[in-house]
Design a protein around this motif. Structure first.
Motif, mmCIF file in Angstrom:
data_model
loop_
_atom_site.group_PDB
_atom_site.id
_atom_site.type_symbol
_atom_site.label_atom_id
_atom_site.label_comp_id
_atom_site.label_asym_id
_atom_site.label_seq_id
_atom_site.Cartn_x
_atom_site.Cartn_y
_atom_site.Cartn_z
ATOM 1 N N LEU A 51 0.850 -1.185 0.000
ATOM 2 C CA LEU A 51 0.000 0.000 0.000
ATOM 3 C C LEU A 51 0.881 1.229 0.000
ATOM 4 O O LEU A 51 1.847 1.311 0.763
ATOM 5 N N VAL A 52 0.573 2.184 -0.879
ATOM 6 C CA VAL A 52 1.290 3.453 -0.923
ATOM 7 C C VAL A 52 0.446 4.503 -0.203
ATOM 8 O O VAL A 52 -0.707 4.751 -0.565
ATOM 9 N N PHE A 53 1.031 5.120 0.800
ATOM 10 C CA PHE A 53 0.389 6.156 1.613
ATOM 11 C C PHE A 53 1.071 7.471 1.243
ATOM 12 O O PHE A 53 2.190 7.728 1.647
ATOM 13 N N ASP A 54 0.397 8.285 0.426
ATOM 14 C CA ASP A 54 1.002 9.475 -0.176
ATOM 15 C C ASP A 54 0.326 10.731 0.368
ATOM 16 O O ASP A 54 -0.770 11.098 -0.065
ATOM 17 N N LEU A 55 0.987 11.379 1.331
ATOM 18 C CA LEU A 55 0.461 12.608 1.938
ATOM 19 C C LEU A 55 1.385 13.760 1.571
ATOM 20 O O LEU A 55 2.495 13.881 2.089
ATOM 21 N N GLY A 56 0.937 14.585 0.642
ATOM 22 C CA GLY A 56 1.728 15.721 0.206
ATOM 23 C C GLY A 56 1.313 17.000 0.906
ATOM 24 O O GLY A 56 0.652 16.985 1.942
ATOM 25 N N GLY A 57 1.680 18.122 0.310
ATOM 26 C CA GLY A 57 1.352 19.407 0.917
ATOM 27 C C GLY A 57 -0.124 19.733 0.875
ATOM 28 O O GLY A 57 -0.654 20.364 1.789
ATOM 29 N N GLY A 58 -0.806 19.302 -0.190
ATOM 30 C CA GLY A 58 -2.217 19.674 -0.329
ATOM 31 C C GLY A 58 -3.166 18.535 -0.601
ATOM 32 O O GLY A 58 -4.381 18.726 -0.559
ATOM 33 N N THR A 59 -2.655 17.343 -0.923
ATOM 34 C CA THR A 59 -3.528 16.227 -1.280
ATOM 35 C C THR A 59 -3.074 14.943 -0.595
ATOM 36 O O THR A 59 -1.918 14.795 -0.217
ATOM 37 N N PHE A 60 -4.024 14.010 -0.476
ATOM 38 C CA PHE A 60 -3.738 12.702 0.112
ATOM 39 C C PHE A 60 -4.260 11.614 -0.818
ATOM 40 O O PHE A 60 -5.398 11.679 -1.290
ATOM 41 N N ASP A 61 -3.399 10.636 -1.102
ATOM 42 C CA ASP A 61 -3.778 9.502 -1.945
ATOM 43 C C ASP A 61 -3.305 8.216 -1.291
ATOM 44 O O ASP A 61 -2.280 8.186 -0.612
ATOM 45 N N VAL A 62 -4.049 7.152 -1.547
ATOM 46 C CA VAL A 62 -3.613 5.827 -1.122
ATOM 47 C C VAL A 62 -3.929 4.858 -2.253
ATOM 48 O O VAL A 62 -4.988 4.933 -2.885
ATOM 49 N N SER A 63 -2.980 3.970 -2.553
ATOM 50 C CA SER A 63 -3.188 2.943 -3.574
ATOM 51 C C SER A 63 -2.705 1.604 -3.040
ATOM 52 O O SER A 63 -1.695 1.528 -2.340
ATOM 53 N N VAL A 64 -3.445 0.560 -3.395
ATOM 54 C CA VAL A 64 -3.063 -0.809 -3.059
ATOM 55 C C VAL A 64 -2.601 -1.477 -4.349
ATOM 56 O O VAL A 64 -3.299 -1.422 -5.370
ATOM 57 N N LEU A 65 -1.417 -2.096 -4.315
ATOM 58 C CA LEU A 65 -0.821 -2.666 -5.522
ATOM 59 C C LEU A 65 -0.382 -4.096 -5.325
ATOM 60 O O LEU A 65 -0.031 -4.506 -4.213
ATOM 61 N N ASP A 66 -0.404 -4.840 -6.436
ATOM 62 C CA ASP A 66 0.141 -6.186 -6.518
ATOM 63 C C ASP A 66 1.366 -6.150 -7.418
ATOM 64 O O ASP A 66 1.337 -5.510 -8.475
ATOM 65 N N LEU A 67 2.421 -6.806 -7.016
ATOM 66 C CA LEU A 67 3.603 -6.943 -7.866
ATOM 67 C C LEU A 67 3.856 -8.434 -8.078
ATOM 68 O O LEU A 67 4.033 -9.182 -7.120
#
Length: 574
Positions: free
Chosen positions: A165-181
């Motif tokens: 899971l990528v937990f991406d908290l920047g200056g103005g936005t928040f995103d989360v993605s779940v990935l399979d490799l």
């Protein structure tokens, strides 16, 4: 040459895939982080990056930051006597990054992969593409930020299989993605996020608490200079709490000395509502991916705001383990964009890597529902493409008019997850001419096509003859027509951009002016003298004299900032 660009709320970066590896490109100051700030100097020239950030406190009416949040809207941001759209300000950032890359690479840069928050809307994505066009770039692809972060990490894990899971908290936005490799395929299973949640909101919480603690009234909020100084102090306090147990916010306004001290526990309590908002997209993404937190092999952090210990603790508590911090969270998205640039250019080192992504939103149309009694309930949302469907994707549904006598069918297109369209975001409207006959004779195919850039096309075709109708966005404030883009391009080309090779000197002056406003007493008088001396050296236009003056002035500024960081009222000697 294809470059990767992380166009961020707080900072922006540019990168390149070179010799089998991703590399960040420094700007003219030798820094890889370029603040996403724009300022108009007194002579009308445009300052980009750190020089503009230094002027946020001294010239708030001529400077702007955090405008990424206004992408895809019709908001006008006034700098001096001129108003800009967020696309135009973003284009100036992109143009500066492009010039930095050309200077470093020694060749023209014409194409770019630009990252966007996974939860950016259709209008926001189109606005980002327009900004790239205004900057003179062909935008090869819009890449979701958490997907970019996963690419940066995934390259190191290509020979293994993992779920993360990528937990991406920047200056103005928040995103989360779940990935399979697996088997060199990186598949995004689900994405979720919040376009109005980021590090800036944690700073704003400190600002609000400072007002309450010092019992300040609305007059202070209307004072642009005071607000910029307070915001800068709050940002510094937030950063200090990442490494120290306590932080102090200290300001002077007129005859009043204002202060607020806080520790990490009080900061975490203050930000509890924001931390609760961070949990919701994580839980949604895991549900959509049909995974439990325990099934994840790793948690990857991206975005500068994840440096805050309270955020890392929250993530650790949610998943029962510490997140991965192998790559600098400020850099990881830009590095992933470089990997995508390498994929686009078919670099041999990446020829076995395949990546898939998903639609972050449900996309559909407005329909009416028939009651058992015969009446109709209007304004319902009917998804054509469900959220987290793998893209590119094309889906079609058949729809009928409500009445036999209808000659025109109005198709209203929305994105969102709510049952009623009034709670979703309208993307556009198209009107379809219907043939004569009963409502069954007037059925239409509505086809949604969603591509890897997150751009949507809607195609409506009557089943019994008639021409296909493509979606035309009407009244969407986030859309710029090609004519508007051409007009903005002509307007921006007339702006005088401060010379890149002297931006370091202008940055020093801006930093000196900021410190001058923060200080008082004899130290302020002496700093004024040093600024004047430095400007005198610049006016000689003699490189030897300028370089010597710059070295001395930099030492002075470093000394002042070090001695008076916590006490802007002291009278110590320079």
């Amino acid at each position: 040459m294809i470059v990767g660009i992380d166009l961020g709320t707080t900072n922006s970066l540019i990168s390149v895939w070179e010799n089998g590896a991703a590399r960040l490109i420094p700007n003219s100051l030798g820094e890889v982080l370029t603040p996403s700030c724009i300022s108009i100097d007194e002579d009308g020239s445009i300052l980009v990056g750190r020089a503009a950030r230094e002027r946020l406190q001294t010239h708030p009416d001529r400077s702007a930051a955090a405008f990424k949040r206004h992408m895809g809207s019709d908001k006008q941001i006034t700098l001096g006597k001129r108003a800009f759209r967020a696309e135009e300000l973003s284009a100036l950032i992109l143009r500066a990054l492009k010039e930095d890359a050309e200077a470093a690479l020694g060749q023209p840069v014409t194409e770019a992969i630009i990252t966007v928050p996974a939860y950016f809307s259709d209008a926001q994505r189109k606005a980002t593409r327009a900004a790239g066009q205004l900057a003179g770039l062909k935008v090869e692809r819009l890449l979701n930020e958490p997907t970019a972060a996963a690419l940066a990490y995934g390259i190191h894990l290509r020979d293994s299989e993992s779920k993360f899971l990528v937990f991406d908290l920047g200056g103005g936005t928040f995103d989360v993605s779940v990935l399979d490799l697996f088997e060199n395929v990186m598949e995004v299973r689900a994405s979720a996020g919040d376009n109005f949640l980021g590090g800036e909101d944690f700073v704003n919480s400190l600002v609000d608490q400072f007002f309450e603690h010092n019992k300040l009234d609305k007059r202070y909020r209307d004072n642009a200079h005071f607000m910029q100084r307070l915001t800068a102090q709050a940002e510094a306090a937030k950063r200090e709490l990442s490494t120290a147990p306590r932080a102090l916010i200290l300001l002077t306004e007129g005859a009043h000395n204002l202060s607020m001290e806080l520790d990490e526990a009080s900061f975490e309590s203050l930000c509890a509502p924001l931390l609760a908002r961070l949990r919701q997209p994580v839980e949604r993404a895991l549900r959509d991916a049909n995974l439990a937190g325990a099934q994840l092999d790793n948690i990857v952090l991206a975005g500068g705001a994840t440096r805050m210990p309270l955020v890392r603790r929250m993530v650790a508590r949610m998943f029962g383990r510490f997140p991965a911090c192998d790559i600098n969270p400020d850099d990881v998205v830009a590095l992933g964009a470089a990997v995508q640039a390498g994929l686009k250019s078919k670099d041999a080192a990446l020829d076995e890597v395949v990546m898939t992504d998903v639609s972050p939103y449900s996309l559909g149309v407005e329909v009416s529902m028939q009651y058992d009694s015969g009446g109709h309930s209007l304004g319902h949302f009917d998804p054509v493409i469900e959220r987290n469907t793998v893209v590119p994707v094309s889906r079609v549904k058949v729809y009928y008019p409500v009445q036999d006598q209808q000659t025109i069918l109005e198709i209203n297109v929305f994105q969102g997850e709510a049952r009623m369209v009034s709670d979703n975001i309208k993307l556009g409207t198209l009107n379809v001419q219907l043939p004569p006959g009963t409502r069954e004779d007037k059925a239409v195919n509505v086809r949604f096509t969603y591509d890897v850039n997150g751009l949507l096309q809607v195609d409506v075709t009557p089943l019994k003859g008639g021409e296909s109708t493509l979606l035309v966005i009407e009244g969407n404030p986030g859309m710029m027509s090609q004519q508007e883009i051409a007009e903005c391009l002509a307007s921006l080309s007339q702006l005088k951009i401060h010379p890149r090779d002297r931006i370091d000197m202008r940055t020093l002056v801006a930093r000196g002016e900021r410190l001058y406003q923060q200080l008082r007493g004899s130290v302020r008088d002496r700093l004024s003298l040093e600024i004047t001396r430095f400007e005198g050296g610049l006016n000689t236009q003699d490189k030897r004299i300028i370089d010597a003056a710059a070295r001395h002035f930099l030492e002075v500024l470093d000394d002042v900032e070090h001695q008076h960081a916590g006490n802007p009222f002291g009278d110590a000697d320079l």
